[in-house]
Design a protein around this motif. Structure first.
Motif, PDB file in Angstrom:
ATOM      1  N   TYR A  12     -10.250   1.386   0.498  1.00  0.00           N
ATOM      2  CA  TYR A  12      -9.781   2.716   0.079  1.00  0.00           C
ATOM      3  C   TYR A  12     -10.747   3.313  -0.945  1.00  0.00           C
ATOM      4  O   TYR A  12     -11.155   4.470  -0.833  1.00  0.00           O
ATOM      5  CB  TYR A  12      -8.361   2.644  -0.512  1.00  0.00           C
ATOM      6  CG  TYR A  12      -7.892   4.002  -0.997  1.00  0.00           C
ATOM      7  CD1 TYR A  12      -7.322   4.910  -0.108  1.00  0.00           C
ATOM      8  CD2 TYR A  12      -8.058   4.399  -2.329  1.00  0.00           C
ATOM      9  CE1 TYR A  12      -6.917   6.174  -0.525  1.00  0.00           C
ATOM     10  CE2 TYR A  12      -7.664   5.662  -2.758  1.00  0.00           C
ATOM     11  CZ  TYR A  12      -7.096   6.543  -1.853  1.00  0.00           C
ATOM     12  OH  TYR A  12      -6.708   7.801  -2.272  1.00  0.00           O
ATOM     13  N   ALA A  13     -11.119   2.503  -1.951  1.00  0.00           N
ATOM     14  CA  ALA A  13     -12.026   3.011  -2.986  1.00  0.00           C
ATOM     15  C   ALA A  13     -13.395   3.330  -2.398  1.00  0.00           C
ATOM     16  O   ALA A  13     -14.008   4.353  -2.746  1.00  0.00           O
ATOM     17  CB  ALA A  13     -12.149   1.974  -4.102  1.00  0.00           C
ATOM     18  N   ILE A  66       0.837  -1.212   0.000  1.00  0.00           N
ATOM     19  CA  ILE A  66       0.000   0.000   0.000  1.00  0.00           C
ATOM     20  C   ILE A  66       0.866   1.255   0.000  1.00  0.00           C
ATOM     21  O   ILE A  66       1.893   1.316   0.694  1.00  0.00           O
ATOM     22  CB  ILE A  66      -0.967  -0.012   1.207  1.00  0.00           C
ATOM     23  CG1 ILE A  66      -1.883   1.222   1.181  1.00  0.00           C
ATOM     24  CG2 ILE A  66      -0.231  -0.078   2.553  1.00  0.00           C
ATOM     25  CD1 ILE A  66      -3.063   1.124   2.131  1.00  0.00           C
ATOM     26  N   HIS A  67       0.444   2.224  -0.783  1.00  0.00           N
ATOM     27  CA  HIS A  67       1.099   3.547  -0.832  1.00  0.00           C
ATOM     28  C   HIS A  67       0.743   4.286   0.455  1.00  0.00           C
ATOM     29  O   HIS A  67      -0.436   4.353   0.829  1.00  0.00           O
ATOM     30  CB  HIS A  67       0.565   4.299  -2.047  1.00  0.00           C
ATOM     31  CG  HIS A  67       1.368   5.484  -2.479  1.00  0.00           C
ATOM     32  ND1 HIS A  67       1.732   6.500  -1.607  1.00  0.00           N
ATOM     33  CD2 HIS A  67       1.887   5.839  -3.700  1.00  0.00           C
ATOM     34  CE1 HIS A  67       2.416   7.424  -2.274  1.00  0.00           C
ATOM     35  NE2 HIS A  67       2.534   7.039  -3.537  1.00  0.00           N
ATOM     36  N   GLY A  89      -2.840  -2.293  -0.867  1.00  0.00           N
ATOM     37  CA  GLY A  89      -2.704  -1.828  -2.240  1.00  0.00           C
ATOM     38  C   GLY A  89      -3.727  -2.546  -3.118  1.00  0.00           C
ATOM     39  O   GLY A  89      -4.413  -3.471  -2.670  1.00  0.00           O
ATOM     40  N   PRO A  90      -3.821  -2.119  -4.404  1.00  0.00           N
ATOM     41  CA  PRO A  90      -4.867  -2.645  -5.281  1.00  0.00           C
ATOM     42  C   PRO A  90      -4.511  -3.944  -5.998  1.00  0.00           C
ATOM     43  O   PRO A  90      -5.325  -4.465  -6.759  1.00  0.00           O
ATOM     44  CB  PRO A  90      -5.037  -1.514  -6.303  1.00  0.00           C
ATOM     45  CG  PRO A  90      -3.675  -0.891  -6.384  1.00  0.00           C
ATOM     46  CD  PRO A  90      -3.067  -1.006  -5.023  1.00  0.00           C
ATOM     47  N   GLU A  91      -3.286  -4.460  -5.797  1.00  0.00           N
ATOM     48  CA  GLU A  91      -2.867  -5.640  -6.581  1.00  0.00           C
ATOM     49  C   GLU A  91      -1.905  -6.487  -5.758  1.00  0.00           C
ATOM     50  O   GLU A  91      -1.187  -5.983  -4.894  1.00  0.00           O
ATOM     51  CB  GLU A  91      -2.160  -5.175  -7.863  1.00  0.00           C
ATOM     52  CG  GLU A  91      -0.893  -4.409  -7.509  1.00  0.00           C
ATOM     53  CD  GLU A  91      -0.337  -3.485  -8.566  1.00  0.00           C
ATOM     54  OE1 GLU A  91      -0.514  -3.782  -9.748  1.00  0.00           O
ATOM     55  OE2 GLU A  91       0.312  -2.494  -8.180  1.00  0.00           O
ATOM     56  N   ARG A 115      -3.746   3.642  -5.057  1.00  0.00           N
ATOM     57  CA  ARG A 115      -2.530   3.847  -5.847  1.00  0.00           C
ATOM     58  C   ARG A 115      -1.777   2.522  -5.990  1.00  0.00           C
ATOM     59  O   ARG A 115      -1.688   1.756  -5.038  1.00  0.00           O
ATOM     60  CB  ARG A 115      -1.620   4.878  -5.180  1.00  0.00           C
ATOM     61  CG  ARG A 115      -2.211   6.287  -5.135  1.00  0.00           C
ATOM     62  CD  ARG A 115      -1.321   7.215  -4.322  1.00  0.00           C
ATOM     63  NE  ARG A 115      -1.771   8.588  -4.314  1.00  0.00           N
ATOM     64  CZ  ARG A 115      -2.639   9.104  -3.431  1.00  0.00           C
ATOM     65  NH1 ARG A 115      -3.165   8.330  -2.484  1.00  0.00           N
ATOM     66  NH2 ARG A 115      -2.990  10.372  -3.488  1.00  0.00           N
ATOM     67  N   THR A 116      -1.200   2.324  -7.164  1.00  0.00           N
ATOM     68  CA  THR A 116      -0.459   1.088  -7.428  1.00  0.00           C
ATOM     69  C   THR A 116       0.960   1.165  -6.856  1.00  0.00           C
ATOM     70  O   THR A 116       1.464   2.257  -6.540  1.00  0.00           O
ATOM     71  CB  THR A 116      -0.338   0.855  -8.950  1.00  0.00           C
ATOM     72  OG1 THR A 116       0.360   1.989  -9.489  1.00  0.00           O
ATOM     73  CG2 THR A 116      -1.699   0.713  -9.605  1.00  0.00           C
TER      74      THR A 116
END
Ligand SMILES: NC(=O)c1ccc[n+]([C@@H]2O[C@H](COP(=O)([O-])OP(=O)(O)OC[C@H]3O[C@@H](n4cnc5c(N)ncnc54)[C@H](OP(=O)(O)O)[C@@H]3O)[C@@H](O)[C@H]2O)c1
Length: 278
Positions: free
Chosen positions: A255-256, A163-164, A190-192, A264-265
Motif C-alpha cells: 500500500y505504501a 486492512i481498512h 493492514g500495517p500491524e 490505515r491502522t
C-alpha cells in the motif's frame, strides 16, 4: 471513456467510486438493487447481476476500465461480454487466500483462483488486488459490544493484520487511473499485527468503554456465526482463526509503495466506523 464500478454499494466498491470521482473520472456503477444506492449526480447507476452477464451490456457502453468483485459463478461468460464491449483493463478484488499453499483445494482460495484464471485467460489487461482479512470483519462484533460490552470468541489469540477497505479502494483507484499496476497482483494488508483480543480492546479504547472477551468453544462460536453467514463460511472463519493462533501473518508494504502513504491502522478503521459500536 468511463470506469464501471461493479458493486458500488459495497464497502470497497463505494470507496472506489468516491476515489475515482475525486480524480475527476467519469464513473458508472452497478448494483443488483440500484434503487437503494445514493451516489453523486454524475455517476450513472445501472441494475446488473454478475450472474446475468448479458444484463451488463447497457452499463458497459463507453467503458474502458472495470472494477469487479469476484463473487461470480461463471466468470468466463461475463468476461466475454466485458471484452466484446471494449473494456481494456479489469481490476479484480481477489484475496490473499490465493497465495496460501493448497489454495486450489481450499474453498476460499479456489473460488478466487478460478476468477483470476478466467481474467488471465480473457486476454484483457488486469490487476488483481489480493487483500488479507478486512478490518470490517470486526463489524460482526458490534451487536455483542452494543448489547453487553462483550465479544465471544473461540480463539482470541488469533493474529491478523486487518486492512481498512479504503486502502484497498485507494489501490484500485491507482490501478484504474494509470498503467503502473497492469499485470500486478499486490498482496495488501493492514500495517500491524493484532490478535483478536487486541482488536476488541482497540475498539473499547476508541469508544471509551471497557470491553470483555468471553472465550467460547468452536461449537458455540459456529452456532453464533451460523445466524449470520452460510455454513461453508462458518467453517472457513473458525479454521482461519484456529490456524492464526501464534502465527506471524504477512504485513505487506505494497500500500505504501503504491500510494506513497502509510496504510490505515485498525484504530483508524474503528474511528471511521464508530457508530457501529455505540
Ligand atoms: N472480509 C474479508 O476479510 C475479505 C478478505 C479478502 C477478500 N474479501 C472479498 O472482498 C469482497 C467483499 O468486499 P466488501 O466488504 O466491499 O463487500 P460488501 O460491502 O459486502 O459489498 C459486496 C458488493 O458486491 C456486490 N455483489 C455481490 N454479489 C453480486 C452479484 N451477484 N452481482 C452484482 N454485484 C454483486 C454487491 O452489490 P449489490 O448488492 O449492490 O448488487 C456489493 O456492492 C468479497 O468478494 C470477499 O470475498 C473479503
Amino acid at each position: 471513456m468511463s470506469v464501471l464500478v461493479v458493486g458500488a454499494s459495497g464497502a470497497v466498491g463505494g470507496a472506489v467510486v468516491a476515489g475515482l470521482r475525486e480524480r475527476g473520472e467519469d464513473v458508472r456503477a452497478t448494483s443488483r438493487t440500484p434503487e437503494k444506492l445514493s451516489l453523486p449526480d454524475p455517476v450513472r447507476v445501472f441494475a446488473a447481476d454478475l450472474n446475468d452477464p448479458a444484463g451488463f451490456s447497457p452499463a458497459l457502453q463507453c467503458v474502458d476500465r472495470l472494477f469487479l468483485y469476484a463473487d461470480l459463478a461463471e466468470p468466463e461468460a461475463l468476461l466475454d461480454v466485458v471484452a466484446a464491449a471494449g473494456v481494456r483493463h479489469v481490476v479484480l478484488l481477489s484475496s490473499s487466500s490465493v497465495t496460501s499453499p493448497g489454495a486450489a483445494e481450499d474453498f476460499n482460495g479456489s473460488r478466487f483462483l478460478r476468477v483470476e484464471r478466467a481474467v488471465e485467460d480473457s486476454g484483457l489487461a488486469y490487476t488483481f488486488l489480493r487483500p488479507g482479512g478486512f478490518a470490517s470483519n470486526a463489524a460482526r462484533w458490534s451487536w455483542g459490544i452494543r448489547a453487553d460490552g462483550a465479544v465471544a470468541l473461540p480463539y482470541p489469540e488469533a493474529v491478523q493484520a486487518p486492512i481498512h477497505e479504503r486502502d484497498i479502494a485507494d489501490v484500485a483507484v491507482v490501478a484504474l487511473t494509470g498503467t503502473s499496476l497492469i499485470g500486478q497482483k499486490p498482496v495488501l494488508t493492514g500495517p500491524e499485527r493484532l490478535t483478536l483480543r487486541e482488536q476488541v480492546s482497540t475498539i473499547g479504547e476508541v469508544i471509551g468503554r471497557r470491553l470483555s472477551v468471553i472465550e467460547q468453544s468452536e461449537a458455540e462460536s459456529a452456532a453464533m456465526l451460523a445466524q449470520h453467514v452460510p455454513d461453508v463460511w462458518v467453517r472457513q472463519i473458525i479454521t482461519d482463526w484456529r490456524e492464526a493462533v501464534g502465527a506471524t501473518p504477512l504485513v505487506s508494504d505494497e500500500y505504501a509503495l503504491i500510494t506513497g502513504r502509510p496504510a490505515r491502522t485498525f484504530r483508524a478503521w474503528v474511528a471511521d466506523n464508530i457508530d457501529l459500536f455505540r
